[in-house]
Design a protein around this motif. Structure first.
Motif, PDB file in Angstrom:
ATOM      1  N   LEU A   1       0.829  -1.209   0.000  1.00  0.00           N
ATOM      2  CA  LEU A   1       0.000   0.000   0.000  1.00  0.00           C
ATOM      3  C   LEU A   1       0.862   1.257   0.000  1.00  0.00           C
ATOM      4  N   LYS A   2       1.999   1.218   0.675  1.00  0.00           N
ATOM      5  CA  LYS A   2       2.933   2.352   0.644  1.00  0.00           C
ATOM      6  C   LYS A   2       3.464   2.555  -0.781  1.00  0.00           C
ATOM      7  N   GLU A   3       3.802   1.468  -1.453  1.00  0.00           N
ATOM      8  CA  GLU A   3       4.294   1.575  -2.831  1.00  0.00           C
ATOM      9  C   GLU A   3       3.218   2.180  -3.734  1.00  0.00           C
ATOM     10  N   TRP A   4       1.975   1.745  -3.568  1.00  0.00           N
ATOM     11  CA  TRP A   4       0.873   2.276  -4.365  1.00  0.00           C
ATOM     12  C   TRP A   4       0.708   3.788  -4.142  1.00  0.00           C
ATOM     13  N   ILE A   5       0.804   4.217  -2.903  1.00  0.00           N
ATOM     14  CA  ILE A   5       0.661   5.641  -2.600  1.00  0.00           C
ATOM     15  C   ILE A   5       1.788   6.443  -3.245  1.00  0.00           C
ATOM     16  N   LEU A   6       3.003   5.892  -3.273  1.00  0.00           N
ATOM     17  CA  LEU A   6       4.111   6.583  -3.927  1.00  0.00           C
ATOM     18  C   LEU A   6       3.811   6.799  -5.411  1.00  0.00           C
ATOM     19  N   TYR A   7       3.202   5.818  -6.054  1.00  0.00           N
ATOM     20  CA  TYR A   7       2.808   5.990  -7.460  1.00  0.00           C
ATOM     21  C   TYR A   7       1.693   7.034  -7.585  1.00  0.00           C
ATOM     22  N   CYS A   8       0.725   6.976  -6.699  1.00  0.00           N
ATOM     23  CA  CYS A   8      -0.385   7.942  -6.758  1.00  0.00           C
ATOM     24  C   CYS A   8       0.111   9.372  -6.582  1.00  0.00           C
ATOM     25  N   ASP A   9       1.163   9.539  -5.766  1.00  0.00           N
ATOM     26  CA  ASP A   9       1.704  10.876  -5.517  1.00  0.00           C
ATOM     27  C   ASP A   9       2.382  11.474  -6.757  1.00  0.00           C
ATOM     28  N   LEU A  10       2.669  10.626  -7.742  1.00  0.00           N
ATOM     29  CA  LEU A  10       3.352  11.099  -8.951  1.00  0.00           C
ATOM     30  C   LEU A  10       2.400  11.685  -9.987  1.00  0.00           C
ATOM     31  N   VAL A  11       1.098  11.511  -9.773  1.00  0.00           N
ATOM     32  CA  VAL A  11       0.125  11.939 -10.782  1.00  0.00           C
ATOM     33  C   VAL A  11      -0.854  12.933 -10.166  1.00  0.00           C
ATOM     34  N   HIS A  12      -1.574  13.603 -11.041  1.00  0.00           N
ATOM     35  CA  HIS A  12      -2.467  14.661 -10.584  1.00  0.00           C
ATOM     36  C   HIS A  12      -3.938  14.321 -10.818  1.00  0.00           C
ATOM     37  N   GLN A  13      -4.192  13.072 -11.129  1.00  0.00           N
ATOM     38  CA  GLN A  13      -5.567  12.608 -11.313  1.00  0.00           C
ATOM     39  C   GLN A  13      -5.782  11.347 -10.491  1.00  0.00           C
ATOM     40  N   LYS A  14      -7.028  11.092 -10.174  1.00  0.00           N
ATOM     41  CA  LYS A  14      -7.363   9.859  -9.480  1.00  0.00           C
ATOM     42  C   LYS A  14      -7.242   8.697 -10.469  1.00  0.00           C
ATOM     43  N   PRO A  15      -6.460   7.676 -10.166  1.00  0.00           N
ATOM     44  CA  PRO A  15      -6.308   6.570 -11.114  1.00  0.00           C
ATOM     45  C   PRO A  15      -7.631   5.865 -11.392  1.00  0.00           C
ATOM     46  N   ILE A  16      -7.820   5.493 -12.644  1.00  0.00           N
ATOM     47  CA  ILE A  16      -8.956   4.667 -13.047  1.00  0.00           C
ATOM     48  C   ILE A  16      -8.410   3.256 -13.250  1.00  0.00           C
TER      49      ILE A  16
END
Length: 454
Positions: A89-104
């Motif tokens: 889950l930490k790894e996933w959040i690191l990826y989410c922090d790299l983008v400016h949209q909610k992933p689909i």
């Protein structure tokens, strides 16, 4: 199939879950920053269209299956579950922090290892932790791999309630002698139980994974395994060739003597017999080593030419971006590949320092992208074309010259702007793809890298 063709074309070769294949990645010119750039580019393109895919590697197993080539950690200590889920889950959040949209999210696949090593509540924590930061695509597809010996009704129900509709169970072979050799003792009634539970709950695509070429395996074993499988009517099947690569996987694949493995002609006979029997039972051949009933989405994708292949195997839909989470997972932005570290301790250490746990990768060149598409076409549709400028290569005349021998053997038909694999040639699809593999041709390996193609 003529013995001479098997002997002629049975050479070491890749399975082409990617191009370039991992041993030929240019790791020297790969950088963490380049991976992030291609990730962000691909995310913007993917999220605006179909969405993204997630492959999550759950590496723990309670015992060692000696046929397995996957990255795993053998333990009976289930206290490891919570730390690992938190790390993913930490790894996933690191990826989410790299983008400016909610992933689909269009696809999630849980592989291993043994995903059902984890308690249902921990799998729920994992999936809910991901979905709380994302949106599910309208046509999302979630799937997982289940071990018939430890998959419980609660596993199936929990994941079903989270949106999972596809499950595959590793069967391999039902013969007792084979099961003992590969250290996978798994009675038929365990497989029947979990398959019927999945049907009862409403899973729409249930798969069984079978393997041919295992130690001590005979035609009668394949016949018995497929007949038992047919009685349960799974929607799709994988009928894989056992890849014997002990020089890569260490002692895990040395639980038996190599003389106990079916030799090349005998091994191919196992596949040809199994393929015919599956056809008699209504299973249609899909791409390479896969079969599905007509109602299954994989068969529909093949008919509609939507079939796709990536590190997760064959898929009924394509996403441009696949994020790999967990140890050893491989991410694919289409423009690049990146693989995570294989050590769980290193994985935790990098994440603790807020770094994506990437160990190595490859940035695809323009040439790579063209060859990748040709190999995907051959693997998914048994044909490819170079009629468009974007699909052409300066080396194409040399590639076709190499394929002329296969044309004489009636394995392919070659037209001025296209190539098709014949019914006879499907057994040699690896070899046909190798003709396009320019990186392999330019750097012939001096030591073994791949298992045999047949």
């Amino acid at each position: 199939m003529a013995t001479s063709l098997i002997q002629k074309y049975n050479v070491p070769g890749a399975r082409y879950t990617s191009y370039p294949t991992v041993p030929f990645w240019n790791e020297t010119d790969f950088s963490y920053c380049q991976w992030l750039q291609t990730f962000q580019k691909s995310f913007a393109e993917s999220n605006a269209n179909d969405g993204i895919s997630l492959y999550i590697h759950l590496p723990f197993c309670e015992s060692m299956c000696t046929f397995c080539g996957c990255t795993k950690r053998i333990t009976k200590n289930h206290h490891v579950e919570n730390d690992y889920i938190n790390a993913v889950l930490k790894e996933w959040i690191l990826y989410c922090d790299l983008v400016h949209q909610k992933p689909i999210i269009k696809e999630i696949h849980l592989g291993g290892g043994t995903p059902t090593f984890f308690k249902p509540e921990n799998l729920k924590k994992l999936i809910e932790g991901i979905l709380i930061t994302a949106t599910k695509a309208p046509d999302y597809e979630f799937s997982f791999e289940g071990h018939p010996n430890n998959t419980t009704y609660e596993h199936l129900k929990t994941l079903y309630d989270l949106g999972f509709r596809r499950v595959s169970f590793g069967v391999q072979d039902y013969a007792e002698e084979v099961q003992k050799a590969i250290n996978r003792i798994q009675p038929f009634h365990n497989v029947a139980k979990v398959t019927l539970w999945a049907k009862e709950l409403g899973y729409t695509s249930i798969g069984h994974d079978l393997v041919f070429g295992l130690p001590f395996q005979k035609i009668d074993d394949v016949k018995d395994t497929i007949e038992k499988t047919q009685a349960l009517q799974p929607d799709r099947l994988a009928f894989y060739s056992y890849a014997h690569v002990p020089w890569i996987k260490g002692n895990g694949q040395r639980g038996y003597d190599e003389k106990n493995l079916p030799k090349e002609n005998d091994k191919r006979a196992l596949y040809e017999f199994g393929k015919k029997l599956l056809g008699d039972y209504g299973y249609h051949e899909i791409g390479m080593d896969h079969f599905a009933l007509a109602k299954d989405s994989l068969h529909q994708a093949m008919k509609n030419k939507n079939l796709h292949r990536n590190f997760m195997g064959y898929s009924a839909s394509k996403t441009q971006l696949m994020i790999g989470l967990g140890v050893s997972s491989i991410g694919d932005t289409w423009y690049s590949f990146a693989q995570n570290v294989k050590s769980i301790e290193d994985y935790y250490k990098l994440l603790k320092n807020n770094l994506l746990p990437i160990d190595r990768g490859h940035i695809l060149t323009e040439e790579d992208l063209i060859i990748r598409q040709h190999i995907l076409n051959l693997m998914c549709h048994f044909e490819t074309s170079w009629s468009e400028k974007d699909n052409n290569l300066p080396e194409l005349p040399d590639i076709l010259a190499q394929l002329r021998e296969m044309e004489k053997d009636h394995l392919v038909t070659i037209d001025p702007s296209s190539l098709k694999i014949t019914a006879k040639g499907k057994a040699f699809v690896h070899n046909i793809c190798m003709a396009f593999d320019l990186r392999l041709k330019r750097k012939i390996p001096e030591t073994p890298l791949f298992s045999m193609t047949i």
